[in-house]
Design an enzyme around this catalytic site. Structure first.
Site: not given
Ligand code: DX5
Ligand code: ZN
Length: 215
Positions: A7, A34, A36, A65, A67, A136, A174
């Site tokens: 990621s 990711d 967000m 991804h 979010m 998740m 993830d």
């Molecule tokens: C969290 C993200 C993940 C995150 C994972 O909301 O969807 O993809 O980047 O990071 P680590 O591997 O550090 O938990």
């Molecule tokens: Zn993610």
């Protein structure tokens, strides 16, 4: 062999181009991006403009991804930016089935994500419509959180459901995944492992990616 999706969220944002080149030269398969919006999750990350700027640096699969709430408003933008796979959360869109269809109508692969508190029941009726299910193993919003162990049982149950229905979507996990817990996730049935801090916060990210692939 399992698919590794580092990621970019945990990369050094002041030198994203170089971090991208590192991933391109590594043995990773996907690059997990990711997105967000500060609404579906408390954090804000980056958007399609950045993905578009990074796209020419690699041919690896861009695993986006989302979010964000009402993700369907942005499918075209992410398609044009160079996404290969778009994953959405069940509770971020009003018409989940239609939204998944819209992703596929763009010629992209479609994924559906479940948060740690959500049951497999929520996706039961769209399993035939997805290329990937994202389990998740942290609550979405931040990198560097601790793995929530109940994800293991969910992966096993999902794999059993997939076998029972004769389907072939990928199972992606993830959150909180490091070299030391990756193996049990693969044994539980994960096909794709996402790792942010588990790759980028290590001294040698490229060697860590190789070690993941050797598991
Ligand atoms: C969290 C993200 C993940 C995150 C994972 O909301 O969807 O993809 O980047 O990071 P680590 O591997 O550090 O938990
Ligand atoms: Zn993610």
């Amino acid at each position: 062999m399992a698919i590794l999706a580092p990621s970019l969220l945990s990369a050094d944002f002041s030198r994203l181009g170089e971090e991208m080149d590192l991933l391109d030269e590594s043995l990773c398969d996907y690059i997990h991006l990711d997105i967000m919006d500060g609404h579906y999750v408390p954090n804000i990350s980056f958007g399609p403009g950045l993905i578009k700027a990074l796209r020419p640096r690699t041919k690896k699969v861009f695993d986006v991804h989302l979010m964000i709430t009402e993700p369907e408003r942005y499918f075209q933008d992410f398609d044009q930016a160079g996404a290969d796979l778009i994953t959405i959360h069940t509770d971020a869109t009003i018409h989940l089935h239609r939204s998944l269809q819209e992703i596929k109508d763009l010629g992209l692969k479609a994924g559906v994500a479940l948060n740690p508190g959500q049951s497999l029941e929520e996706i039961k009726y769209v399993l035939e419509d997805v290329d990937l299910v994202l389990i998740m193993s942290v609550n979405p919003g931040f990198g560097g959180q601790s793995f929530i162990p109940s994800a293991l049982e969910k992966i096993k149950d999902l794999k059993a459901l997939r076998d029972q229905k004769g389907l072939n979507f990928l199972i992606e996990v993830d959150g909180g995944i490091k070299l030391d817990n990756a193996k049990e996730l693969l044994e539980a049935g994960a096909d794709v492992l996402v790792s942010g801090s588990g790759v980028f916060k290590e001294d040698n990210p490229k060697a860590t990616i190789q070690a993941f692939k050797e598991l």
